[in-house]
Scaffold this active site. Structure first.
Site, PDB file in Angstrom:
ATOM      1  N   THR A   9      40.787  45.206  43.258  1.00 23.47           N
ATOM      2  CA  THR A   9      39.502  45.474  43.909  1.00 23.47           C
ATOM      3  C   THR A   9      39.676  45.612  45.415  1.00 23.47           C
ATOM      4  OG1 THR A   9      38.422  44.171  42.203  1.00 23.47           O
ATOM      5  CG2 THR A   9      37.152  44.582  44.201  1.00 23.47           C
ATOM      6  N   TYR A  67      49.513  37.814  37.297  1.00 29.25           N
ATOM      7  CA  TYR A  67      48.444  38.814  37.266  1.00 29.25           C
ATOM      8  C   TYR A  67      48.648  39.677  36.035  1.00 29.25           C
ATOM      9  CZ  TYR A  67      45.110  42.059  39.546  1.00 29.25           C
ATOM     10  OH  TYR A  67      44.022  42.823  39.880  1.00 29.25           O
ATOM     11  N   LYS A  73      45.723  35.000  36.159  1.00 29.47           N
ATOM     12  CA  LYS A  73      44.516  35.811  36.228  1.00 29.47           C
ATOM     13  C   LYS A  73      44.645  36.870  35.156  1.00 29.47           C
ATOM     14  CE  LYS A  73      41.708  39.145  38.461  1.00 29.47           C
ATOM     15  NZ  LYS A  73      41.551  40.294  39.363  1.00 29.47           N
TER      16      LYS A  73
END
Lengths: 306, 306, 306, 306
Positions: free
Chosen positions: A50, A138, A166
Site C-alpha cells: 500500500t 510477508y 502478515k
C-alpha cells in the site's frame, strides 16, 4: 518504544503521501500520521504494498522512514516493508530502518525467481541472521508469487528475530492452518492483510490486521477490531458491512488492479489530508474518477456533499 | 418435507458409499444416513463433488438419490448435486431428483468451456425456468474453473426458483461481497463449502455450511455450527481447532488433490460405516495409507487404537 | 476405411451445424463435409471442443456421428471426440462411434476432479482396455485443466490401442518433449490442435494438425500443410500470414473466450454452408457482429463485399 | 560497435560467473566470453534472468557490465538486462550500462504490482524517453507476471529507442501475433527466449534467440540458427533433437524451478570454464547432483567420462 509480542490491533498499512511530481508530501505525511494515531491505531506499517515501497527510489524510502518515525515519536510502533530481490539490499534497508527509528520490518522473500519452500526457508534464515530488527514474514502471493507454506512459517518462527506473519494471501484456510501450527507460540504475531478479513481472523484467535482502509477512516477499523476482540457480534456485523461498502465502491472505480490503491489515495486526498501523487507505472485518478470517489465518501457520510 | 428458506445449519456433503467393484453399497448408505441424522445434521447434499456425482454413471446417480431419499424419509432435506455440461441433461437430472423425492438441487454452470458472466447468467436463467426443483448455485471454481461473480449471484437470485448459494471458492472476501449484496434478501440461503470456513461464515451472518468432514464425525460440525450461531467464541475456537487437525491430517496423507476425498472415504470405512470404493480415476487407500488414517483417528479419539 | 499410422495432414476439427433451435442442421452438415473433403482435408474430427461435443445431448451426439460417417462414406477417416467425466460413459460413446462407422476416438481424461499423472495414466489404461476403437489422447489443458505429461504420454503409448496425441496445449516446448520421447515410435501420430502452430509442428517433425479454421477455408490449411511437408518456406510464411490474419480478426470479435467458436460458426454460415446455432451457454453472433465477420471475410477475399 | 537492426542470430543469455562466496569470478568471466565468441555467437545478453541480474547487488551488476564489455572489446554487441521495480533506478542502470560500454538494454516493466496494458505502455514511454540506450522489451511472464500484449508491443515499437522484443513467454501463437503486427517494421528485432523455440521462430521469420543453453555448448545453437536461416530442415531436426536432450536432462535434475539455472551453471563449471556460485535464494548443486550433470554431459559427448 518496544515492540509488543504479540502485536495486537489495527496496524495501518500506510500510503506514502506524494506530490504530483513524485516527491514526498512532507506536510501531508505529518497530517496523515496524526489522523491515524488520534483515531487509535496500534501501529504503522510503511513502505509496504500500500505504501508503494517497491516503486520508491532508495532515497525516498529513507525520507519516508525518517519523517514517519520523527512524527510518530514513539507513540506507536513503526514497521517498515522490505521487499527486495537482493538479500544484501534487504539487510541494508532493515539496518537503515533501525537507524532511523523503526521498531520492526516486514519482509517478503525475493520475488523475481520462483523458488521452492526449502529455498525460501534458507533465504529467511540468512535474512534473520543478518537483519538488526525483529522481522515479520510477508505472505503476499498476489504480488510476490510465492507463498510461505504453513510448515515454512513454523520453521522460520524458530529463528530468533522472526516475530510474526502478515498474511495477505486472502485464504483463511491457510491462516487457520498457520495459527493451529503455532498454538504453542502465543508470542508469535499473526496479522491478516486484507481489512475485509480482520474481523474473522480476530474472532478465531488472530491478533489483528494491517488494514489499508484505515488510511481513510481509521476509527472504523479500530472499532471493528475492538468489537471482534470483545466478541460483540452485533457491532462486528454492522461495522463489517461498512468495511464491505468501502471495499466494493472506493476500491473498484475501474477494472484495473491498481484501482484499489488509486482509489484509496484519492479518498485520503479528498479528505484533505495529503496529495495523491503516485509512482510509475500508476497515475492518480482524473476528475471524473475523483467525482465518483467524492460521491462514495458522501454516501458513507465521511464527507459533506451538497 | 419442505425446504426452509433460508436453510440453516450443517448440511453434509455426503460421500457415496461404493463397493470396491464400483456398485452402490446400499447397506453402507443406510448406516451413513443414520450416522448423520442421529448426530443432528440439518440436511444432506448428495452427488456433489464429495459425492463423486460427476464420476457416477447415470443409473448409479438415480440409485443414490432413491436410496437416500427412502432412508431419510423426510426427516431432513435431501439436496442433489447437478454438475452437467449439457443444459438438457441438467434439467433431466433435476426432474429425476424431484421424482425420487429430493427437495432441491445444487447446480454449477457447464464447466468444459470457459464462459463469460453474461453467458453464465443466461444459462442460469434457462435452467431456472426449466428446473422443477428449487436450485442452489454451486460456486466451485477449483472444479468448474468458473466463478459466479457477486453481481451474477445477485441477478440470478431474482429468478423464481434460485434459492441460495453454496460457495466452495475458499475466498471469504467473495463470500462477504455476496452477503452484503443480498442484505435485502434474508430468505436467500448462503452456505460455505469448506468446513474450515463455516464458523466464520456463520459468525459474520452466513447460514451454515455444506461440510464434507461431517461424514466422519458429524457431531463436531453440528456443535461448531451451534456454537457459532450462539456466539460462544470459546467453544468455536476449541472446536475449530479439531476441525483443523482433521483437515491437516486425514485429508493430507499424500500430495495428490484426491487425498482429501480418499482420506475421507477411508476414515468413514475405518469407523465401520461403509465401503470405500471409488470411481475412476481415483482408487481407495492402500494398507499403509489406511494405517495412517487409523492413527490420525486414534489421535482424535474417534477410534480406539491399541 | 482403415486408419493410417501415423495419420498425416489436416484433420478438420469440425463444427457441429445446428439450427437456431438447437437441432442438427442435416443439410448443412452434408454441405460442410463436401466443402472440406473437396478441398483435400485428410480427416474429420467431430464432437471435439470445436464441435461442441461436451455441450451436446447424447442423442444429438449420435446423430452427428451417424450423419457424418454416412456423408463421408469412407473417403477420409472420421474421428470422434470423447470428453466424458465417467469412464463407463466414455467407453459407451466409443462403442457407439464404432458402431456408427467412425475410425477412431480422441479422448481426454475426466476433467471435473484434479488428478495426478498416476491417476490419469490408470484411467487411460482402463479406457484403452475397454474402448473398441483406436484412441488419440486429447491434451487440452485450457478446457480439461489437466495435462498429460510427456512421461504419461510415453507410458500410454504402450497401451495397444492408443495411437496418437492431439496436443491443444499451445506449448511447443511440450510438443517437442513428447516428440523426442517417442522418436522410436514413428507410427505414433502427433498432431497439434491450434492451427497457428501446425506449420512449425510439421517443419520440426510432427504429422499435422487438427485445425478448426479449416471449417472456413480448408484449402488454406491443406496448402500450408503441403508447403511445410515439402519444406517450401516462402509458401509457409505467406500462408501462415493469412492464418494469423484470420486468427486475429474472425476469432476476436469480442473479448469473451467463446469469441473464437462463435466467430468460426458465423463465418461458415456467412459462406452459405450451414446454420450457426449454438448450444448453451453460448449464443450466435448478433447482426452487428455478423457484419464485422463479413467485413473480415471480405478483406481476406473469401466473400465478395460490395 | 553499433547495434545491427534487426539483430540476428544467437545472443547468449549469459550466466554470471560467481565464486562460492558470491563475488565475481573474473577469470571465469573472461574464459566464458572467449568460449562464446570463439564459437560464433552474435551477441551477449548479461544480467538477464539467466544472469541472475535481479539477485545481484548494484555494485556487482556494474562489475559484470564492466568486465564483460572490456573482455568483449566490441567484437559483438553487449546487451544489459534491466529488471527494476523503480523507473528512476531502471534509467540509472541503463545509463551506467552505456557508460561502461554496452550497446543496448533489455527491460521489463516493474513486476511487483499487477498493471494494466495502458499502465505498462505509459511506463515504457517514460522509460524510452529517459533511457540513453536502445531498448528491447522483455516479455517474461513467468518471472514478471505481466505480458506485453501484441498491441502494446506495436505501440511501444513507435517510441524512438525501442528497437526489439525478447519474448520468453513460451507461447508461439503470441510470437506470431506480434510478428504479423510488425510486418511493416523489418528493422524491429524479434528474438525468442527459450532455446527450444529458436528454430521454429527463425523458420517462420523471427530473427534469432537469446539462448541460455549456449553458455554450455554455443556451437550447437549457432549451428541450429544457421541451419534454420538456411532452411536446412534435416540439420534443424537433428540439432533440435540435441537441444531437447539437454533441456530434458541437464535442466531437470530436480523438480525445483531453479533446476534449470543451477544445472546450467553446474554444467559450465564441469566444462572447466568458471565457478558455479549463486546468489540467494539459490545454491549450487551438491556432489550427487554434479555427478548426474557429468553423466548427462558425457552422454552428449561434451565431456569425456571414464
Amino acid at each position: 518504544m518496544s515492540l509488543p509480542q504479540p502485536l495486537r490491533g489495527v496496524i495501518t498499512a500506510m500510503i506514502t503521501p506524494l506530490t504530483r511530481k513524485g516527491t514526498l508530501d512532507g506536510r501531508g505525511l505529518e497530517r496523515l500520521v496524526e489522523h491515524l494515531i488520534s483515531a487509535g491505531v496500534h501501529g504503522l506499517f510503511i513502505l509496504g504494498t500500500t505504501g508503494e515501497g517497491p516503486a520508491l527510489p532508495r532515497s525516498l524510502q529513507s525520507d519516508v522512514i525518517k519523517a514517519t518515525c520523527q512524527q510518530v515519536g514513539g507513540r506507536v510502533p513503526v514497521i517498515v516493508g522490505v521487499t527486495e530481490t537482493v538479500l544484501e539490499e534487504a539487510v541494508e534497508l532493515t539496518a537503515k530502518a533501525k537507524e532511523l527509528g523503526a521498531q520492526a520490518a516486514v519482509t517478503s522473500a525475493p520475488y523475481y525467481y520462483p523458488a521452492s519452500q526449502a529455498e525460501l526457508l534458507t533465504y529467511l534464515e540468512e535474512l534473520a541472521a543478518a537483519a538488526p530488527l525483529p522481522v515479520f514474514l510477508y505472505n503476499a502471493p498476489s504480488n510476490t508469487h510465492h507463498r510461505f507454506d504453513p510448515a515454512t512459517v513454523r520453521s522460520a518462527a524458530r529463528f530468533p528475530n522472526i516475530v510474526g506473519l502478515k498474511d495477505s494471501g486472502c485464504d483463511m484456510i491457510y491462516f487457520h492452518c498457520v495459527r493451529e501450527s503455532l498454538r504453542d507460540r502465543p508470542d508469535f504475531t499473526l496479522l491478516v492483510g486484507p481489512e475485509e478479513l480482520m474481523a474473522e481472523a480476530v474472532l478465531l484467535g488472530g491478533h489483528g490486521g494491517m488494514c489499508a482502509g484505515s488510511n481513510i477512516w481509521p476509527r472504523l477499523y479500530v472499532d471493528l477490531y475492538n468489537a471482534a476482540a470483545a466478541c460483540d457480534l452485533d457491532a462486528v456485523r454492522r461495522l463489517q458491512s461498512t468495511v464491505m461498502r468501502l471495499s466494493t465502491t472506493v476500491y473498484r472505480v475501474d477494472a484495473r488492479e491498481s484501482s484499489l490503491l488509486r482509489g484509496m489515495k484519492c479518498a485520503v486526498a479528498e479528505l484533505g489530508i495529503c496529495d495523491d501523487g503516485m509512482m510509475p507505472p500508476f497515475e492518480p485518478f482524473d476528475d471524473a474518477e475523483r467525482a465518483r470517489i467524492r460521491e462514495y465518501l458522501g454516501e458513507l457520510g465521511w464527507i459533506h456533499t451538497p
